[in-house]
Motif scaffolding. Sequence first.
Motif, PDB file in Angstrom:
ATOM      1  N   ALA A 107       0.681  -1.220   0.185  1.00 34.77           N
ATOM      2  CA  ALA A 107       0.122   0.079  -0.032  1.00 34.77           C
ATOM      3  C   ALA A 107       0.950   1.291   0.058  1.00 34.77           C
ATOM      4  O   ALA A 107       0.723   2.241   0.946  1.00 34.77           O
ATOM      5  CB  ALA A 107      -0.874   0.107   1.102  1.00 34.77           C
ATOM      6  N   PRO A 108       1.592   1.505  -0.872  1.00 31.78           N
ATOM      7  CA  PRO A 108       2.691   2.663  -0.900  1.00 31.78           C
ATOM      8  C   PRO A 108       1.803   4.044  -1.016  1.00 31.78           C
ATOM      9  O   PRO A 108       2.170   4.829  -0.382  1.00 31.78           O
ATOM     10  CB  PRO A 108       3.528   2.464  -2.023  1.00 31.78           C
ATOM     11  CG  PRO A 108       2.769   1.378  -3.013  1.00 31.78           C
ATOM     12  CD  PRO A 108       2.042   0.380  -2.014  1.00 31.78           C
ATOM     13  N   PHE A 109       0.919   3.797  -2.004  1.00 30.51           N
ATOM     14  CA  PHE A 109       0.121   5.185  -2.041  1.00 30.51           C
ATOM     15  C   PHE A 109      -0.682   5.539  -1.062  1.00 30.51           C
ATOM     16  O   PHE A 109      -0.660   6.861  -0.593  1.00 30.51           O
ATOM     17  CB  PHE A 109      -0.825   4.896  -3.543  1.00 30.51           C
ATOM     18  CG  PHE A 109      -1.890   5.897  -3.635  1.00 30.51           C
ATOM     19  CD1 PHE A 109      -1.600   7.359  -4.013  1.00 30.51           C
ATOM     20  CD2 PHE A 109      -3.177   5.817  -3.160  1.00 30.51           C
ATOM     21  CE1 PHE A 109      -2.435   8.225  -4.239  1.00 30.51           C
ATOM     22  CE2 PHE A 109      -4.083   6.847  -3.274  1.00 30.51           C
ATOM     23  CZ  PHE A 109      -3.752   8.113  -3.472  1.00 30.51           C
ATOM     24  N   LEU A 110      -1.333   4.442  -0.394  1.00 38.38           N
ATOM     25  CA  LEU A 110      -2.098   4.779   0.580  1.00 38.38           C
ATOM     26  C   LEU A 110      -1.212   5.331   1.849  1.00 38.38           C
ATOM     27  O   LEU A 110      -1.546   6.268   2.624  1.00 38.38           O
ATOM     28  CB  LEU A 110      -2.767   3.576   1.240  1.00 38.38           C
ATOM     29  CG  LEU A 110      -4.026   3.665   2.190  1.00 38.38           C
ATOM     30  CD1 LEU A 110      -5.086   4.560   1.724  1.00 38.38           C
ATOM     31  CD2 LEU A 110      -4.799   2.298   2.301  1.00 38.38           C
ATOM     32  N   CYS A 111      -0.033   4.890   2.338  1.00 43.41           N
ATOM     33  CA  CYS A 111       0.770   5.256   3.330  1.00 43.41           C
ATOM     34  C   CYS A 111       1.166   6.888   3.016  1.00 43.41           C
ATOM     35  O   CYS A 111       1.311   7.384   3.884  1.00 43.41           O
ATOM     36  CB  CYS A 111       2.122   4.272   3.183  1.00 43.41           C
ATOM     37  SG  CYS A 111       1.739   2.677   3.908  1.00 43.41           S
ATOM     38  N   GLU A 112       1.640   6.944   1.591  1.00 45.76           N
ATOM     39  CA  GLU A 112       1.970   8.439   1.630  1.00 45.76           C
ATOM     40  C   GLU A 112       0.798   9.465   1.624  1.00 45.76           C
ATOM     41  O   GLU A 112       0.591  10.362   2.221  1.00 45.76           O
ATOM     42  CB  GLU A 112       2.285   8.429   0.015  1.00 45.76           C
ATOM     43  CG  GLU A 112       2.710   9.955  -0.393  1.00 45.76           C
ATOM     44  CD  GLU A 112       3.411   9.826  -1.708  1.00 45.76           C
ATOM     45  OE1 GLU A 112       3.624  10.958  -2.260  1.00 45.76           O
ATOM     46  OE2 GLU A 112       3.463   8.650  -2.234  1.00 45.76           O
ATOM     47  N   ARG A 113      -0.485   8.782   1.319  1.00 46.29           N
ATOM     48  CA  ARG A 113      -1.696   9.786   1.381  1.00 46.29           C
ATOM     49  C   ARG A 113      -1.966  10.034   2.834  1.00 46.29           C
ATOM     50  O   ARG A 113      -2.405  11.225   3.215  1.00 46.29           O
ATOM     51  CB  ARG A 113      -2.847   8.960   0.526  1.00 46.29           C
ATOM     52  CG  ARG A 113      -3.927   9.844   0.474  1.00 46.29           C
ATOM     53  CD  ARG A 113      -4.011  10.888  -0.228  1.00 46.29           C
ATOM     54  NE  ARG A 113      -5.213  11.536  -0.506  1.00 46.29           N
ATOM     55  CZ  ARG A 113      -5.681  12.541   0.506  1.00 46.29           C
ATOM     56  NH1 ARG A 113      -4.783  12.998   1.430  1.00 46.29           N
ATOM     57  NH2 ARG A 113      -6.851  13.445   0.592  1.00 46.29           N
TER      58      ARG A 113
END
Length: 214
Positions: A131-137
């Motif tokens: 979940a790279p996008f989610l962690c950044e978001r």
Amino acid sequence: MEADASVDMFSKVLENQLLQTTKLVEEHLDSEIQNLDQMDEDELERLKEKRLEALRKAQQQKQEWLSKGHGECREIPSERDFFQEFKKTKKVVCHFYRYSPFRYKILGKHLMILSKKHLETKFLKLNVGKAPFLCERLCIKVIPTPALVKDGKTQNYVVGFTDLRNTDDFPTETLEWRLGCSDILNYSGNLMEPPFQSQKKFGINFTKLEKKTI
């Protein structure tokens, strides 16, 4: 001598508070008994039906929660599933973790216990590697971090173990209290009295928890 006097004074205050609480409970019970004694058979039957209906509704709600995946701390395979889960329930705790820090196991154990106790809340876990996008978001930088989501919006985070006494051996009740402070589960205790002796001892301000929304 002064220390002994302080202890004695505290003991007397505590004893008086307990006596007052006991008296209030007894008065409440006496009032309930008196009300029951004054009811006729029809009123007692209506009260019985009302309570049975409340039990039926509670059982139906429990079955509905279980059908939606409550009652366990369930792994979700991807960040896409993360968004789908919140469409089905009001309160969600999602544990963002990775396998390398051993603390994910400690937190996971407590979350599993709470998932079985608090069926009103859905408990999930998601590997940050998926979940790279989610962690950044969500600005998730410390692992492990449970995100607390209510009505589809991230309300708060439990970042690492900072809010959990900064220790690895915190009891489940401490995490339960912390989640209760964010109204993400139905906490039955007193939120103003954490389940440990001193907040100041750990240098944490528990009474003013900032809410982070996305």
